[in-house]
Design a protein around this motif. Structure first.
Motif, PDB file in Angstrom:
ATOM      1  N   ASN A  55      34.908  42.365  46.549  1.00  0.00           N
ATOM      2  CA  ASN A  55      34.628  40.946  46.326  1.00  0.00           C
ATOM      3  C   ASN A  55      34.119  40.297  47.606  1.00  0.00           C
ATOM      4  O   ASN A  55      34.818  40.288  48.628  1.00  0.00           O
ATOM      5  CB  ASN A  55      35.902  40.247  45.836  1.00  0.00           C
ATOM      6  CG  ASN A  55      35.636  38.847  45.324  1.00  0.00           C
ATOM      7  OD1 ASN A  55      34.506  38.387  45.307  1.00  0.00           O
ATOM      8  ND2 ASN A  55      36.699  38.175  44.900  1.00  0.00           N
ATOM      9  N   THR A  56      32.916  39.753  47.575  1.00  0.00           N
ATOM     10  CA  THR A  56      32.330  39.137  48.773  1.00  0.00           C
ATOM     11  C   THR A  56      32.915  37.753  49.049  1.00  0.00           C
ATOM     12  O   THR A  56      32.933  37.305  50.189  1.00  0.00           O
ATOM     13  CB  THR A  56      30.797  39.022  48.622  1.00  0.00           C
ATOM     14  OG1 THR A  56      30.491  38.312  47.417  1.00  0.00           O
ATOM     15  CG2 THR A  56      30.166  40.415  48.567  1.00  0.00           C
ATOM     16  N   ASP A  57      33.369  37.064  48.001  1.00  0.00           N
ATOM     17  CA  ASP A  57      34.004  35.751  48.156  1.00  0.00           C
ATOM     18  C   ASP A  57      35.482  35.911  47.809  1.00  0.00           C
ATOM     19  O   ASP A  57      35.870  35.901  46.642  1.00  0.00           O
ATOM     20  CB  ASP A  57      33.337  34.727  47.235  1.00  0.00           C
ATOM     21  CG  ASP A  57      33.821  33.301  47.484  1.00  0.00           C
ATOM     22  OD1 ASP A  57      34.836  33.140  48.179  1.00  0.00           O
ATOM     23  OD2 ASP A  57      33.196  32.359  46.959  1.00  0.00           O
ATOM     24  N   LYS A  58      36.316  36.062  48.832  1.00  0.00           N
ATOM     25  CA  LYS A  58      37.717  36.442  48.634  1.00  0.00           C
ATOM     26  C   LYS A  58      38.541  35.392  47.902  1.00  0.00           C
ATOM     27  O   LYS A  58      39.598  35.715  47.354  1.00  0.00           O
ATOM     28  CB  LYS A  58      38.376  36.743  49.987  1.00  0.00           C
ATOM     29  CG  LYS A  58      37.706  37.847  50.786  1.00  0.00           C
ATOM     30  CD  LYS A  58      37.701  39.162  50.028  1.00  0.00           C
ATOM     31  CE  LYS A  58      37.075  40.284  50.845  1.00  0.00           C
ATOM     32  NZ  LYS A  58      36.994  41.550  50.096  1.00  0.00           N
ATOM     33  N   SER A  84      35.813  37.732  41.149  1.00  0.00           N
ATOM     34  CA  SER A  84      34.547  38.418  40.914  1.00  0.00           C
ATOM     35  C   SER A  84      34.374  38.694  39.427  1.00  0.00           C
ATOM     36  O   SER A  84      35.326  38.616  38.640  1.00  0.00           O
ATOM     37  CB  SER A  84      34.490  39.723  41.702  1.00  0.00           C
ATOM     38  OG  SER A  84      35.446  40.642  41.192  1.00  0.00           O
ATOM     39  N   SER A  95      29.001  45.906  38.759  1.00  0.00           N
ATOM     40  CA  SER A  95      29.107  45.627  40.197  1.00  0.00           C
ATOM     41  C   SER A  95      29.963  46.651  40.933  1.00  0.00           C
ATOM     42  O   SER A  95      30.039  46.624  42.169  1.00  0.00           O
ATOM     43  CB  SER A  95      29.688  44.225  40.416  1.00  0.00           C
ATOM     44  OG  SER A  95      30.992  44.123  39.863  1.00  0.00           O
ATOM     45  N   GLU A 126      38.484  44.418  47.382  1.00  0.00           N
ATOM     46  CA  GLU A 126      37.751  44.976  48.514  1.00  0.00           C
ATOM     47  C   GLU A 126      36.242  44.853  48.315  1.00  0.00           C
ATOM     48  O   GLU A 126      35.484  44.770  49.290  1.00  0.00           O
ATOM     49  CB  GLU A 126      38.136  46.446  48.708  1.00  0.00           C
ATOM     50  CG  GLU A 126      39.597  46.651  49.094  1.00  0.00           C
ATOM     51  CD  GLU A 126      39.991  48.116  49.105  1.00  0.00           C
ATOM     52  OE1 GLU A 126      39.104  48.971  48.874  1.00  0.00           O
ATOM     53  OE2 GLU A 126      41.177  48.413  49.343  1.00  0.00           O
TER      54      GLU A 126
END
Length: 479
Positions: free
Chosen positions: A193-196, A200, A152, A191
């Motif tokens: 990571n879409t779900d803070k 991840s 990722s 930075e």
């Protein structure tokens, strides 16, 4: 969620057990749980002077300090009678760790403040590596491998260089440098990571690999063994490396299967073979040295590598000074800016570390940990495991909770059974084979405010168990 529930279980069960012990008469006072300090004598009773045996009463009256010590058990602390204010206070045993309030104080003064100092310095160096472009070059060179392990993460992402420096520092036993590099890696991964609030895949993989504790130079363990008069303080180096290496491979496989990583990648296989060859080569070199040579090598290699990183960073920054000018700053100002960010990170993680260490303090001082460790040792002894191994298990059981606590058990085991005994050597391998799981999770996830750690805690505890089993087999094989 799992970490939160585990924390609550430790906290609440410890408090319930403390209260039960008080009202059942098992404990005379619970003040030590709140205010006591490590190695302080524990108050077990208080009597009027007429209620104690006559020979003790006479000894107290004859003593100028109004105290009397009985050497009741050579393996435990002496029982002490102190006459004061018309009563005799009876103390026996010592406290396993600081109480709740001293832990709050020591967490700030002895842990967070020194950590903030390390963070400030090494985050300052990291800022120089970023602006000078050194981190970008390092990331570009390692991208072919890291994109396989961390699919990722985009190629040439800055987090690659931070993780590399963290792994290298851990490998060389540079704990003071490993944590700042690791925290910088977590911030960089956050930075992406879409779900803070949720860890991840990349963050979990990095943290599990970091916590597996692959170390080449276990300088602190060698120091403790030398202080305990071991005939060859470095004789546990190879078992430590083997144990931690198997733990690292186990962490990679467990997380990799969960994340469906392609293990057949040529770059991964080549990197693994190179790493194994490097470890074997270094082990062969160290193994042919005599005792003085080993001590000299282990004492200087890590320090030279760290100095080398610092010198390289400064020289490279000087050579690339134009990049600092283009960024409208200077080398020194960039260092100060990075150091300032390091201090802010230290402030951020303080509450997370405090909460975890206070829970561990209650767990140890309540007596629950001792009961559980005794049960585990009893179960192992009934399975035919030798007493030499069961005597070392407290170090293994406490290691995931507290490095300082397990270190205390390590030193005690060497003092009690001998540094060159099977128990002393196995305790040393337990101590250096993995990180303190709960501390690592609190610090690293706390630094980026991750609330849902997903399967990270479970994986790290499984790896801890694998390291314990491996350590037992390796120690039995070598010693």
């Amino acid at each position: 969620m799992v970490l939160s529930r585990f924390w609550l279980v430790i906290f609440i069960s410890s408090i319930v057990f403390v209260i039960f012990s008080l009202f059942s008469g098992s404990s005379y006072t619970i003040d030590h749980v709140l205010n006591g300090k490590k190695d302080d004598p524990i108050l077990i009773s208080e009597k009027y002077i007429d209620q104690i045996p006559a020979f003790i009463k006479d000894s107290i009256n004859k003593s100028q300090e109004k105290t009397f010590v009985i050497n009741r058990d050579t393996l435990n602390a002496d029982t002490t009678y102190v006459y004061k204010n018309k009563t005799v206070k009876i103390f026996s045993g010592v406290q396993k760790s600081d109480g709740l309030l001293p832990t709050c104080k020591s967490t700030l003064l002895d842990l967070i403040l020194p950590l903030m100092a390390y963070l400030a310095f090494f985050c300052g160096l990291m800022e120089l590596l970023i602006i000078s472009g050194a981190s970008e070059k390092l990331a570009k060179g390692l991208s072919p491998v890291f994109v396989k392990v961390f699919p990722s993460i985009p190629k040439n992402h800055p987090s690659i260089s931070y993780m590399t420096l963290n792994f290298a520092a851990n490998f060389l036993g540079l704990d003071s440098a490993a944590t700042p590099f690791g925290l910088k890696a977590m911030e960089s991964l956050q930075e992406l990571n879409t779900d803070k609030d949720r860890a991840s895949d990349a963050q979990i993989m990095f943290l599990c690999l970091h916590a597996s504790g692959l170390t080449l130079i276990a300088t602190s363990i060698i120091g403790y063994r030398a202080a305990a008069n071991a005939s060859n303080p470095a004789d546990v180096m190879l078992p430590c490396i083997i144990t931690s290496f198997i733990g690292t491979i186990a962490a990679f496989l467990i997380v990799g299967i969960k994340q469906k990583i392609n293990f057949k990648s040529a770059s991964l296989v080549i990197t693994l073979m190179v790493l194994i060859a490097a470890i074997v080569g270094l082990l062969m070199y160290v193994n042919h040295l005599d005792l003085i040579g080993k001590n000299y090598f282990t004492a200087n290699l890590s320090a030279l590598i760290l100095v080398g990183i610092i010198v390289f960073t400064l020289i490279f920054s000087f050579i690339k000074e134009k990049k600092f000018t283009e960024a409208n700053t200077t080398v020194y100002e960039s260092f100060v800016a990075g150091a300032n960010n390091g201090v802010k990170t230290g402030v951020t993680i303080f509450p997370y570390v405090l909460g975890m260490l206070v829970a561990i303090s209650l767990f140890r001082n309540s007596g629950l940990f001792e009961i559980i460790s005794n049960w585990v040792a009893f179960a192992f002894s009934n399975m035919g495991v030798s007493k030499e191994i069961t005597d070392a298990l407290p170090v293994a059981l406490l290691r995931p909770f507290s490095s300082a606590g397990s270190r205390g058990f390590l030193i005690d085991s060497m003092n009690t059974f001998g540094a060159d005994s099977m128990t002393g050597r196995l305790s040393s391998i337990f101590q250096c084979s993995a990180e303190s799981t709960f501390y690592v999770i609190a610090v690293y996830f706390g630094s980026v405010n991750i609330k849902n750690t997903r399967y990270a805690l479970g994986t790290m505890l499984i790896v801890d168990l694998i390291c314990v089993i491996t350590a037992i087999f390796v120690a039995s094989w070598f010693f």
